[in-house]
Design an enzyme around this catalytic site. Structure first.
Site, PDB file in Angstrom:
ATOM      1  N   CYS A  41     -18.296  -0.135 -20.345  1.00  0.00           N
ATOM      2  CA  CYS A  41     -18.197   0.129 -18.913  1.00  0.00           C
ATOM      3  C   CYS A  41     -19.333  -0.521 -18.142  1.00  0.00           C
ATOM      4  CB  CYS A  41     -18.186   1.632 -18.647  1.00  0.00           C
ATOM      5  SG  CYS A  41     -18.232   2.055 -16.899  1.00  0.00           S
ATOM      6  N   LYS A  50     -16.994  -4.926 -10.696  1.00  0.00           N
ATOM      7  CA  LYS A  50     -17.126  -4.591  -9.271  1.00  0.00           C
ATOM      8  C   LYS A  50     -18.077  -5.549  -8.567  1.00  0.00           C
ATOM      9  CE  LYS A  50     -14.337  -1.633 -10.445  1.00  0.00           C
ATOM     10  NZ  LYS A  50     -14.228  -2.259 -11.755  1.00  0.00           N
ATOM     11  N   VAL A 267      -3.368  -6.077 -21.802  1.00  0.00           N
ATOM     12  CA  VAL A 267      -2.186  -5.279 -22.151  1.00  0.00           C
ATOM     13  C   VAL A 267      -2.548  -3.938 -22.793  1.00  0.00           C
ATOM     14  CG1 VAL A 267      -0.611  -7.225 -22.341  1.00  0.00           C
ATOM     15  CG2 VAL A 267      -1.994  -6.563 -24.329  1.00  0.00           C
ATOM     16  N   HIS A 442     -13.412  10.720  13.459  1.00  0.00           N
ATOM     17  CA  HIS A 442     -12.682   9.627  14.110  1.00  0.00           C
ATOM     18  C   HIS A 442     -13.689   8.635  14.692  1.00  0.00           C
ATOM     19  CE1 HIS A 442      -9.656   7.584  16.574  1.00  0.00           C
ATOM     20  NE2 HIS A 442     -10.525   7.647  17.585  1.00  0.00           N
TER      21      HIS A 442
END
Length: 463
Positions: A41, A50, A267, A442
């Site tokens: 990882c 990333k 896969v 918002h």
């Protein structure tokens, strides 16, 4: 023979977290790692991809700059600098894990481990074997990329994830085999960087683990970007004997031959269960992974398994959570509960991003729930329009009788950062009622989460 209370085999996000939690709880702890602290990882998966995908985001932003009034001359791109950034990030974090081991007083043992007997590990380094004893041994050996019977990763024409993360040049024509999370991330990455990409999936849709509506929107977005998406299609053979690699594809429209410069095979994965001594101790496995209960226990007393080697979902955060549960159960911590795998969020960092938690609509119906569905399209969200990323959907699945949030599914900008809101809602057992009366800031893309909940009740404001 050196004695420990607990030994962890594997230094990935499951293993190193297990070691730290054990040390925190007072166990004399050791961690065995044969290669790099942080595991796949940190070194070759979640983190470096990333970093590369951030480069793809920059490329996309530059392509769209004219929309916002910017123009550039003489732009250039150096793939080696992007790869170097990715590797530097991975190396820095790996060093951070080493620091955490030292800080917590954890003995790090280099080498390859084998369970030699109940409560005994044999660790081999450079041909020399050493033995260690422990009351508890946790296997966190992870998994590796799977090959197909007729196609294998060779590191040259056929790349696995490691080679795909360290290219020295961009392939002009790229074939990606497998459209799960890893496959679509690489397809998205290379497409944004300038490669012509063909994405092939054997089943009827890409990202098959996601809700069907989300998969359809992802396929539509990929096709709009110029990525060729072929589903219900098999790669029957690869011929790399010439200058080009020729792929023989078999799909709904018959056979076709595709010439490419590079192939990425994505896969699925296989558990790293070999050479651990499991067979001689009759440790139960299932479909290539170690069989455990909800607390990581195997059928051999004192032996545990967590993370990818213990089966799906194959996610770093699932491994870390399992690590804490396993160690705390060993320590007798009150109130430890097994992991609810239905509440583990999944994130795919392609463009547009995909994130989900809980059951899909089909899974909820199959489980016998009477469902109520909420949907909100991002083309009605002010922030999404403002940032010119208005293609996407938030879909919520509720039990129509109880109001329980069964699942949430998102596609759009930065949804991987937003999905945790629904994850917290599930953990706190929030219903439609509580979510309906939650105030969302918002303007934000996350307002769409609120609108989706309102839509499930027929109360959406902006659509």
């Amino acid at each position: 023979m050196q004695q420990f209370d607990l030994i962890v085999v594997g230094g990935g996000p499951g293993g190193y977290v297990a070691a730290i939690r054990a040390a925190q709880l007072g166990f004399k702890t050791a961690l065995v790692e044969k290669q790099h602290l942080g595991g796949v990882c940190l070194n070759w998966g979640c983190i470096p991809t990333k970093a590369l995908l951030r480069g793809a985001d920059v490329a996309h932003t530059l392509k769209e700059a004219a929309h916002f009034g910017f123009a550039f001359d003489n732009l250039s791109f150096d793939i080696n600098k992007l790869v170097a950034h990715s590797r530097n990030v991975a190396n820095k974090l790996s060093q951070g894990i080493a620091y955490l081991m030292k800080k917590n007083g954890i003995a790090v043992i280099d080498g390859s481990a084998r369970v030699a007997a109940k409560g005994e590990l044999e660790v081999t380094l450079n041909g020399k074997a050493s033995r260690y004893k422990a009351d508890h041994i946790i296997l966190a050996t992870g998994a590796r990329a799977r090959n197909l019977p007729n196609i294998a990763i060779d590191g040259k024409r056929v790349w696995g994830a490691r080679e795909a993360m360290t290219p020295t040049a961009l392939p002009e024509r790229l074939l990606v085999i497998g459209a799960g999370a890893i496959g679509v991330e690489f397809a998205s990455l290379y497409s944004d960087l300038g490669s012509s990409v063909t994405l092939v999936e054997a089943v009827e849709r890409i990202t098959p683990a996601e809700d069907a509506e989300i998969s359809a929107l992802a396929a539509k977005a990929f096709s709009k970007r110029g990525i060729t998406v072929l589903t219900n299609t098999l790669v029957d053979a690869l011929d790399s004997s010439g200058e080009d690699t020729i792929a023989l594809l078999k799909g709904p429209d018959g056979e076709q031959r595709l010439s490419v410069d590079q192939v990425i095979l994505a896969v699925g994965i296989s558990g790293n269960i070999e050479q651990l001594g499991l067979e001689s101790l009759a440790v139960a496995t299932e479909r290539g992974f170690i069989k455990t209960d909800g607390f990581g226990k195997t059928n051999l007393v004192g032996l545990y398994a967590i993370g990818d080697v213990a089966g799906p979902p194959w996610l770093a955060h699932k491994a870390s959570h399992e690590a804490v549960i396993c160690v705390e159960k060993i320590a007798g911590v009150d109130g430890v509960k097994p992991l609810n795998k239905d509440r583990v969020p999944g994130c795919t960092y392609c463009r547009p991003q995909i994130a989900s938690v809980g059951l899909t609509e089909a899974q909820a119906k199959s489980a016998g729930h009477e469902v109520r569905i909420g949907r909100f399209n991002l083309n009605a969200n002010g922030k999404s329009l403002a940032i010119n990323e208005a293609e996407g959907l938030v879909k919520t699945v509720f039990d129509s009788q109880t109001g329980e949030l069964l699942g949430a599914h998102m596609i759009g900008p930065e949804v991987t950062e937003q999905i945790q809101g629904f994850g917290i809602a599930q953990q706190l057992e929030a219903t439609e009622h509580e979510l309906m009366h939650t105030v969302f800031a918002h303007p934000t893309v996350s307002e769409s989460m609120h609108e989706s909940v309102l839509d499930s009740l027929g109360l959406a404001i902006h659509q």
